[in-house]
Design a protein around this motif. Structure first.
Motif, PDB file in Angstrom:
ATOM      1  N   UNK A   1       0.840  -1.207   0.000  1.00  0.00           N
ATOM      2  CA  UNK A   1       0.000   0.000   0.000  1.00  0.00           C
ATOM      3  C   UNK A   1       0.871   1.251   0.000  1.00  0.00           C
ATOM      4  N   UNK A   2       1.843   1.295   0.917  1.00  0.00           N
ATOM      5  CA  UNK A   2       2.723   2.473   1.027  1.00  0.00           C
ATOM      6  C   UNK A   2       3.558   2.658  -0.240  1.00  0.00           C
ATOM      7  N   UNK A   3       3.991   1.563  -0.851  1.00  0.00           N
ATOM      8  CA  UNK A   3       4.808   1.663  -2.064  1.00  0.00           C
ATOM      9  C   UNK A   3       4.005   2.279  -3.206  1.00  0.00           C
ATOM     10  N   UNK A   4       2.790   1.803  -3.427  1.00  0.00           N
ATOM     11  CA  UNK A   4       1.977   2.355  -4.505  1.00  0.00           C
ATOM     12  C   UNK A   4       1.568   3.798  -4.207  1.00  0.00           C
ATOM     13  N   UNK A   5       1.343   4.133  -2.949  1.00  0.00           N
ATOM     14  CA  UNK A   5       1.054   5.526  -2.598  1.00  0.00           C
ATOM     15  C   UNK A   5       2.251   6.420  -2.902  1.00  0.00           C
ATOM     16  N   UNK A   6       3.449   5.938  -2.578  1.00  0.00           N
ATOM     17  CA  UNK A   6       4.677   6.698  -2.860  1.00  0.00           C
ATOM     18  C   UNK A   6       4.841   6.905  -4.365  1.00  0.00           C
ATOM     19  N   UNK A   7       4.628   5.842  -5.138  1.00  0.00           N
ATOM     20  CA  UNK A   7       4.768   5.939  -6.592  1.00  0.00           C
ATOM     21  C   UNK A   7       3.734   6.897  -7.166  1.00  0.00           C
ATOM     22  N   UNK A   8       2.514   6.841  -6.669  1.00  0.00           N
ATOM     23  CA  UNK A   8       1.461   7.742  -7.140  1.00  0.00           C
ATOM     24  C   UNK A   8       1.839   9.199  -6.881  1.00  0.00           C
ATOM     25  N   UNK A   9       2.413   9.467  -5.726  1.00  0.00           N
ATOM     26  CA  UNK A   9       2.768  10.846  -5.360  1.00  0.00           C
ATOM     27  C   UNK A   9       4.005  11.357  -6.080  1.00  0.00           C
ATOM     28  N   UNK A  10       4.957  10.476  -6.366  1.00  0.00           N
ATOM     29  CA  UNK A  10       6.259  10.940  -6.869  1.00  0.00           C
ATOM     30  C   UNK A  10       6.606  10.490  -8.289  1.00  0.00           C
ATOM     31  N   UNK A  11       5.956   9.455  -8.812  1.00  0.00           N
ATOM     32  CA  UNK A  11       6.389   8.906 -10.100  1.00  0.00           C
ATOM     33  C   UNK A  11       5.249   8.567 -11.051  1.00  0.00           C
ATOM     34  N   UNK A  12       4.075   9.097 -10.815  1.00  0.00           N
ATOM     35  CA  UNK A  12       2.932   8.753 -11.655  1.00  0.00           C
ATOM     36  C   UNK A  12       3.186   9.072 -13.126  1.00  0.00           C
ATOM     37  N   UNK A  13       3.861  10.177 -13.394  1.00  0.00           N
ATOM     38  CA  UNK A  13       4.087  10.601 -14.775  1.00  0.00           C
ATOM     39  C   UNK A  13       5.392  10.067 -15.364  1.00  0.00           C
ATOM     40  N   UNK A  14       6.129   9.268 -14.576  1.00  0.00           N
ATOM     41  CA  UNK A  14       7.407   8.734 -15.056  1.00  0.00           C
ATOM     42  C   UNK A  14       7.246   7.433 -15.834  1.00  0.00           C
ATOM     43  N   UNK A  15       6.058   6.851 -15.795  1.00  0.00           N
ATOM     44  CA  UNK A  15       5.858   5.561 -16.463  1.00  0.00           C
ATOM     45  C   UNK A  15       4.403   5.411 -16.872  1.00  0.00           C
ATOM     46  N   UNK A  16       4.159   4.396 -17.703  1.00  0.00           N
ATOM     47  CA  UNK A  16       2.801   4.084 -18.150  1.00  0.00           C
ATOM     48  C   UNK A  16       2.231   2.885 -17.393  1.00  0.00           C
ATOM     49  N   UNK A  17       3.123   1.980 -16.979  1.00  0.00           N
ATOM     50  CA  UNK A  17       2.727   0.753 -16.301  1.00  0.00           C
ATOM     51  C   UNK A  17       3.612   0.550 -15.075  1.00  0.00           C
ATOM     52  N   UNK A  18       3.068  -0.139 -14.062  1.00  0.00           N
ATOM     53  CA  UNK A  18       3.752  -0.231 -12.773  1.00  0.00           C
ATOM     54  C   UNK A  18       3.788  -1.689 -12.309  1.00  0.00           C
TER      55      UNK A  18
END
Length: 319
Positions: free
Chosen positions: A121-138
């Motif tokens: 949960x915390x990892x995906x929240x971190x990615x959403x806040x800091x890297x959402x626009x850095x990739x298309x797929x996670x």
């Protein structure tokens, strides 16, 4: 029958080589993994290989990979992911409970199997806040998962990241639409990531279980994220929750092998189990990471014409 013989001999030889190496690894008391950090240097012959299609997909299908790890596994596992398949992601993050020079991302969690879903949960929240626009797929993977990013990008190139999609090795029961194995790795589209974070933000999704992959699957279903069939055109699996030997050799027992009990689709053993464009295997030891790296990117049978052409199948409607 004669036209099948070369393929059977090649598959048998590859499987036999895999098991011989496993036997050697098992009985070897110490392995100098440092000597494997660059086991396959580029040679003139390798430089002639045309990687243009893979390179193009790297730009068109941006893949962020995050690896679930911990302080105790940085040297024994994560560094070998970083030296092999991790470098082929557009961006790779190593999620831990502690910050380090490895580097790792420190999440506000404690270590332990009962904390895996909190870490997710915390990892995906971190990615959403800091890297959402850095990739298309996670992609989420464990530190003992081996991944072929090029094959994953090929699969993802046929999909739209703005659709709520969720991909991996599909398991049952517990969740009506099934859920994706955590060990095999699973992928969220950009819209699926948005919905996952929203679900845990507004209470639609909760930490109701310590079983990470099943709990995430429940949230995906609640948030109307579609579980995608990731088998190839021949109905062979691409994500694998166990090492190759668990699938490639048929077990001569009347009871169903334990590693196939949770399969969502038809259970298949033997070479027909696994796609030519396989994406992942789980429970892979460090030495095996480099072995699979070699088999995937460098081993070629002389005079063997590749038999699987998924691009042609898309146009003809058959494989």
């Amino acid at each position: 029958m004669k036209h099948l013989l070369p393929g059977i001999l090649f598959s048998s030889g590859t499987i036999m080589g895999y098991f011989i190496l496993n036997i050697l690894i098992t009985f070897k008391t110490s392995v100098n993994l440092a000597s494997l950090q660059n086991p396959t240097r580029t040679t003139p012959m390798m430089q002639e290989i045309d990687r243009s299609v893979a390179a193009e997909l790297t730009q068109q299908v941006r893949l962020l990979c995050w690896v679930l790890t911990g302080p105790q596994f940085l040297e024994s596992r994560a560094k070998h992911v970083h030296a092999t398949w991790g470098k082929r992601c557009n961006k790779v993050l190593y999620m831990s409970s502690e910050e380090s020079d490895f580097p790792t991302v420190k999440l506000n969690v404690t270590e332990g199997r009962d904390q895996l879903y909190w870490k997710t949960i915390r990892a995906f929240q971190f990615i959403y806040e800091h890297h959402l626009d850095d990739a298309d797929w996670f992609l989420k993977a464990d530190d003992d998962t081996f991944v072929v990013p090029e094959n994953l990008r090929h699969l993802l190139s046929q999909l739209n990241t703005e659709d709520p999609l969720y991909l991996g090795r599909r398991f049952r029961p517990f969740i009506a639409q099934g859920y994706m194995s955590g060990g095999a790795g699973y992928v969220l589209s950009k819209e699926a990531l948005r919905r996952f974070v929203k679900g845990h933000g507004d209470g639609s999704c909760t930490h109701f279980s310590d079983v990470e992959d099943m709990a995430l699957g429940r949230c995906m279903e609640t948030m109307k994220v579609t579980a995608v069939d990731t088998r190839d055109e021949r109905r062979r699996q691409t994500f694998h929750a166990f090492p190759p030997d668990k699938y490639l050799l048929k077990q001569l027992t009347k009871s169903q092998p334990s590693h196939l009990l949770y399969e969502f689709y038809e259970r298949v053993q033997g070479p027909g189990c696994c796609s030519d464009l396989t994406i992942s295997f789980h429970y892979i030891r460090p030495v095996e990471m480099y072995m699979l790296e070699y088999f995937t990117y460098h081993l070629r049978p002389y005079g063997y014409k590749y038999r699987f052409n998924p691009e042609a199948a898309l146009h003809k409607g058959t494989v």
